[in-house]
Scaffold this active site. Structure first.
Site, mmCIF file in Angstrom:
data_model
loop_
_atom_site.group_PDB
_atom_site.id
_atom_site.type_symbol
_atom_site.label_atom_id
_atom_site.label_comp_id
_atom_site.label_asym_id
_atom_site.label_seq_id
_atom_site.Cartn_x
_atom_site.Cartn_y
_atom_site.Cartn_z
ATOM 1 N N GLN A 9 -31.631 156.315 22.956
ATOM 2 C CA GLN A 9 -30.657 155.270 23.253
ATOM 3 C C GLN A 9 -29.255 155.859 23.305
ATOM 4 O O GLN A 9 -28.881 156.694 22.487
ATOM 5 C CB GLN A 9 -30.735 154.167 22.203
ATOM 6 C CG GLN A 9 -30.004 152.897 22.599
ATOM 7 C CD GLN A 9 -30.370 151.733 21.703
ATOM 8 O OE1 GLN A 9 -31.333 151.789 20.951
ATOM 9 N NE2 GLN A 9 -29.590 150.659 21.775
ATOM 10 N N SER A 87 -34.673 160.310 18.521
ATOM 11 C CA SER A 87 -34.822 158.910 18.126
ATOM 12 C C SER A 87 -35.836 158.217 19.031
ATOM 13 O O SER A 87 -37.013 158.557 19.016
ATOM 14 C CB SER A 87 -33.453 158.219 18.142
ATOM 15 O OG SER A 87 -33.525 156.940 17.575
ATOM 16 N N LEU A 88 -35.412 157.261 19.838
ATOM 17 C CA LEU A 88 -36.325 156.595 20.765
ATOM 18 C C LEU A 88 -37.089 157.595 21.624
ATOM 19 O O LEU A 88 -38.269 157.401 21.942
ATOM 20 C CB LEU A 88 -35.528 155.637 21.657
ATOM 21 C CG LEU A 88 -36.256 155.117 22.891
ATOM 22 C CD1 LEU A 88 -37.371 154.170 22.489
ATOM 23 C CD2 LEU A 88 -35.287 154.457 23.844
ATOM 24 N N ARG A 112 -40.172 147.817 18.577
ATOM 25 C CA ARG A 112 -39.171 148.551 17.804
ATOM 26 C C ARG A 112 -37.766 148.107 18.194
ATOM 27 O O ARG A 112 -36.907 147.844 17.345
ATOM 28 C CB ARG A 112 -39.346 150.053 18.059
ATOM 29 C CG ARG A 112 -38.354 150.980 17.356
ATOM 30 C CD ARG A 112 -38.660 152.414 17.777
ATOM 31 N NE ARG A 112 -37.856 153.414 17.079
ATOM 32 C CZ ARG A 112 -36.700 153.891 17.506
ATOM 33 N NH1 ARG A 112 -36.163 153.437 18.631
ATOM 34 N NH2 ARG A 112 -36.057 154.841 16.822
ATOM 35 N N HIS A 189 -30.805 154.251 11.892
ATOM 36 C CA HIS A 189 -31.110 155.418 11.055
ATOM 37 C C HIS A 189 -30.321 155.407 9.752
ATOM 38 O O HIS A 189 -29.778 156.423 9.324
ATOM 39 C CB HIS A 189 -30.881 156.720 11.839
ATOM 40 C CG HIS A 189 -31.707 156.805 13.080
ATOM 41 N ND1 HIS A 189 -33.082 156.929 13.030
ATOM 42 C CD2 HIS A 189 -31.377 156.740 14.389
ATOM 43 C CE1 HIS A 189 -33.552 156.952 14.282
ATOM 44 N NE2 HIS A 189 -32.537 156.823 15.114
ATOM 45 N N GLN A 237 -38.673 156.806 10.393
ATOM 46 C CA GLN A 237 -37.644 157.302 11.310
ATOM 47 C C GLN A 237 -36.572 156.257 11.591
ATOM 48 O O GLN A 237 -35.408 156.582 11.829
ATOM 49 C CB GLN A 237 -38.312 157.752 12.624
ATOM 50 C CG GLN A 237 -37.382 158.410 13.621
ATOM 51 C CD GLN A 237 -37.421 157.721 14.970
ATOM 52 O OE1 GLN A 237 -37.260 156.510 15.057
ATOM 53 N NE2 GLN A 237 -37.628 158.502 16.019
#
Length: 277
Positions: A9, A87-88, A112, A189, A237
């Protein structure tokens, strides 16, 4: 063989994927069936109102990253030695490694994104010019957390919106060369995502995951994912730091020197170059 990396993202922009949708009509139809709306319309929407929202951005980025990867595989004989995503982007890497099919991965990413969008308290900022230790020393235990360890001197922090905005002078006084509040809708996060993590654990528990065919480096640890620990790592995560620099160092120490970024924009490649240097 090269390492394939996938951005997350923040890499999205209006018009992304324009050249891919007609090339993979079956995959696009599958995406639309899973999402209940047109991923092409989200990406092509004038002004990019929806693509800027976590709810829509995460599935759109996943879909376009996968299409980009499929195009590369169609045109090149190169196959990855390792995979990782930021991340994503980790979900794109896991798709490429065979952990799940396209639709299953998209369902996970969409859920998510929905859960993270609901936990919309807080924001994030990039701190440039300080190490992670220096960042932590500026506001220890002060409602600001290290969220992304991107390079030795680029750290992203998460926390309460007002606290993140007001901390700018503290970090600049400590030696940061830049402090940029990011255009995101939550403190990703960080512990402020704990509720999203708990609910996503239930989603992952029911997901049909398969053993990895290609090694994938985990954001959570900066080490290789294990099949047995995959669900727990993906859940954690959401509220834990992305250990990107550690992940790249692991591969550099294993002799990997070629990284191919597969996504909408080249945002990871400059970070990799700084880590390697």
């Amino acid at each position: 063989m090269p390492v394939f990396v996938f951005p997350g993202q923040g890499s999205q922009f209006p018009g992304m994927g324009k050249e891919l949708f007609d090339e993979f009509p079956d995959v696009v139809r599958e995406a639309d069936a899973v999402l209940g709306y047109s991923v092409r319309d989200v990406c092509m929407e004038p002004g990019g109102a929806r693509i800027a929202q976590t709810l829509y951005a995460q599935p759109a980025i996943y879909a376009v990253n996968v299409l980009t990867y499929l195009r590369f595989q169609r045109k090149s004989p190169l196959r990855p030695s390792y995979l990782l995503g930021h991340s994503l982007g980790e979900y794109c890497a896991l798709y490429a490694a065979g952990a799940f099919d396209f639709a299953t991965g998209l369902e996970l990413v969409a859920r998510r994104g929905e859960l993270m969008a609901e936990a919309d308290s807080g924001t994030m900022a990039a701190v440039v010019g300080l190490t992670a230790e220096q960042v932590q020393a500026v506001t220890p235990g002060d409602g600001i957390w290290v969220a992304n360890l991107n390079t030795p001197r680029q750290v992203v922090i998460s926390g309460d919106t007002e606290r993140i905005r007001s901390a700018r002078d503290d970090f600049l006084a400590a030696g940061a060369t830049r402090y940029v509040v990011l255009p995101v809708s939550g403190a990703f996060h960080s512990p402020l995502m704990a509720s999203a993590q708990t609910r996503f654990e239930e989603v992952l528990a029911a997901a049909p995951l398969r053993d990895l065919r290609i090694p994938v480096v985990a954001n959570l640890t900066g080490e290789l994912h294990t099949d047995a620990g995959l669900r727990a790592a993906l859940a954690a995560q959401i509220s834990a730091p992305v250990r990107w620099a550690d992940s790249i160092r692991l591969l550099l120490h294993r002799g990997e020197t070629r990284f191919i970024e597969t996504g909408t924009r080249r945002v990871l490649t400059p970070m990799i170059e700084k880590i390697a240097a």
